[in-house]
Motif scaffolding. Structure first.
Motif, PDB file in Angstrom:
ATOM      1  N   VAL A  41       0.865  -1.179   0.164  1.00  0.00           N
ATOM      2  CA  VAL A  41      -0.145   0.115   0.155  1.00  0.00           C
ATOM      3  C   VAL A  41       0.787   1.229  -0.045  1.00  0.00           C
ATOM      4  O   VAL A  41       1.575   1.558   0.960  1.00  0.00           O
ATOM      5  N   GLN A 339      -7.969  -4.208   1.483  1.00  0.00           N
ATOM      6  CA  GLN A 339      -8.575  -2.758   1.400  1.00  0.00           C
ATOM      7  C   GLN A 339      -9.883  -2.867   1.738  1.00  0.00           C
ATOM      8  O   GLN A 339     -10.936  -3.483   1.581  1.00  0.00           O
ATOM      9  N   ASP A 340     -10.219  -2.203   3.031  1.00  0.00           N
ATOM     10  CA  ASP A 340     -11.548  -2.287   3.762  1.00  0.00           C
ATOM     11  C   ASP A 340     -12.286  -3.485   3.678  1.00  0.00           C
ATOM     12  O   ASP A 340     -13.444  -3.824   3.314  1.00  0.00           O
ATOM     13  N   LEU A 378      -1.602  -1.066  -4.124  1.00  0.00           N
ATOM     14  CA  LEU A 378      -2.599  -0.214  -3.737  1.00  0.00           C
ATOM     15  C   LEU A 378      -2.305   1.034  -3.693  1.00  0.00           C
ATOM     16  O   LEU A 378      -1.326   1.644  -2.902  1.00  0.00           O
ATOM     17  N   GLU A 381      -7.533   4.461  -4.305  1.00  0.00           N
ATOM     18  CA  GLU A 381      -8.545   3.642  -4.259  1.00  0.00           C
ATOM     19  C   GLU A 381      -8.184   2.454  -5.466  1.00  0.00           C
ATOM     20  O   GLU A 381      -9.144   2.025  -5.924  1.00  0.00           O
ATOM     21  N   GLY A 397     -10.087  -0.654  -6.422  1.00  0.00           N
ATOM     22  CA  GLY A 397     -10.015  -1.518  -4.951  1.00  0.00           C
ATOM     23  C   GLY A 397     -11.354  -1.489  -4.473  1.00  0.00           C
ATOM     24  O   GLY A 397     -11.410  -1.222  -3.190  1.00  0.00           O
TER      25      GLY A 397
END
Length: 441
Positions: A41, A339-340, A378, A381, A397
């Protein structure tokens, strides 16, 4: 979990890190093959303005010719990009430094010369003698070529400060594990045919702080580790992950047939998890909110195994701490990204999956053309994927995984992870290092 301010040379950004001390690497933009937080990231400031479209000429700020070969990924600090290379026969191994702004080669020197070189076990073309990536700290570059040698270099002059050439193993198909920095320790992994161990070196002196052999029961593999028949069953290429679990910092390392967790200060084994594969090459993925570590077991029926960790985790946890297992559709080379609450991963043959991190259920699947060994990144987004034919795909993403762009530049064919710094992508092709940035035109 601890909040740290990362005072970088160009900006200040507040990030949530894994909870252990990044003090030795935080000033760098991309200090490790998997970025500033070791998970692929990019920092928000570095990702700002990153292009989604490029061609052979459009949005390419510069390209710099490289020599010989290498799988090592570019790492970036203090305005310099560092990578390694080696001759095809492994007799010479190089470190290269390139100016981040201009692409000028600042240093290009031989670090190690080898009179005796172990053959690549019939895997010529698959691996080479410059596969591990460098890792950076303020003023220092750590280069590693497996059993051929490890060295600390001065980041300004590229002069060798110390080196070690006595850490040996029979690699069989060549080295692959990259070094890891934590506090005053350089963590190295040696998963060879004849011996398998992890060692921590003092970053100031290069002296050994601790060494721990793997406790794995290799079953039907002979004690002599005969490479012609059973070599792969003891081999691994995994770069460890360092993570804080409760109040304890642990080194999580996946090997053949099992993974282990080690106490970072002493090397004492904390727990082990058995599995049935070998040639593990993907770094573990730590899911902070869920307190899960996701491991990839290797090349034979590669599984993703999610393991629940807390400060009481001890011993053999194979039958007690596994939360979910994803049996099929997993990569052997490219590290997943979270991611999330979603895990994104791409298989060797280009199948992109979006997986629920809590239970391993597949949410979305689509095809990306080509073959993949490079891990995605990443940035903001968007996910960036680069394949072995030079195709660079940009995908949202989220659950939809909408493809935003597909950029076909054969010269960008890569097996190395891309890097991000200052609103630019850096991609190591077979002959050139590319800087991809929005053109000023």
């Amino acid at each position: 979990m601890t909040l740290h301010l990362l005072f970088c040379s160009r900006f200040v950004v507040l990030v949530i890190v894994l909870g252990f001390h990044f003090s030795s690497i935080c000033p760098a933009q991309w200090p490790d093959r998997h970025g500033p937080t070791l998970d692929g990231v990019a920092a928000a400031e570095d990702a700002q303005g990153l292009p989604t479209h490029w061609t052979f000429t459009d949005n390419v700020a510069w390209k710099t010719r490289l020599h010989d070969e290498g799988h090592s990924s570019p790492v970036i600090s203090e305005g310099k990009i560092w990578l390694t290379a080696a001759t095809t026969d492994g007799t010479k191994q190089f470190v290269i430094a390139i100016d981040e702004k201009t692409g000028e080669v600042l240093h290009d020197r031989v670090v190690f010369e080898n009179k005796e070189v172990e053959p690549l076990g019939g895997a010529q073309g698959f691996n080479n003698y410059a596969a591990p990536s460098c890792v950076l700290a303020p003023g220092a570059v750590y280069v590693h070529f497996g059993s051929y040698g490890t060295a600390k270099l001065d980041a300004q002059t590229a002069d060798v400060i110390w080196q070690r050439r006595d850490l040996k193993c029979q690699h069989f198909r060549g080295p692959g594990s990259s070094p890891v920095l934590v506090d005053n320790k350089l963590i190295l992994t040696f998963d060879g045919v004849d011996q398998q161990y992890t060692v921590a070196l003092d970053t100031a002196t290069g002296e050994t702080i601790w060494r721990t052999d793997r406790s794995t029961d290799y079953g039907d593999v002979g004690d002599d580790g005969r490479p012609l028949r059973d070599g792969d069953m003891r081999k691994a290429y995994c770069t460890p992950l360092v993570v804080k679990v409760g109040n304890q910092t642990q080194v999580l390392s996946v090997g053949a047939r099992a993974m282990q967790s080690y106490e970072v200060e002493t090397g004492r084994e904390i727990w082990t998890l058995r599995h049935n594969s070998y040639n593990a090459g993907i770094r573990p993925l730590w899911l902070t909110d869920l307190k899960l570590v996701v491991i990839n077991t290797g090349s034979r029926g590669a599984q993703h195994v999610a393991v629940k960790l807390d400060e009481t985790t001890r011993g053999d946890i194979t039958d007690s701490h596994v939360v979910w297992v994803r049996e099929h559709g997993n990569p052997r080379f490219a590290m997943p990204i979270e991611q999330d609450g979603l895990i994104f991963q791409v298989t060797d043959n280009g199948v992109l999956s979006c997986v629920d991190a809590a239970n391993g259920d597949e949410i979305r699947k689509l095809r990306l053309s080509g073959d993949y060994r490079a891990s995605p990144i990443l940035a903001g987004e968007n996910l960036y994927f680069f394949n072995e034919s030079g195709l660079g795909s940009v995908v949202q993403g989220n659950r939809d995984c909408e493809t935003l762009a597909v950029n076909d530049v054969p010269e960008m064919a890569t097996t190395a992870c891309p890097a991000v710094s200052g609103g630019a992508l850096f991609v190591r092709g077979k002959e050139f290092l590319f800087k991809i940035a929005v053109s000023s035109k």
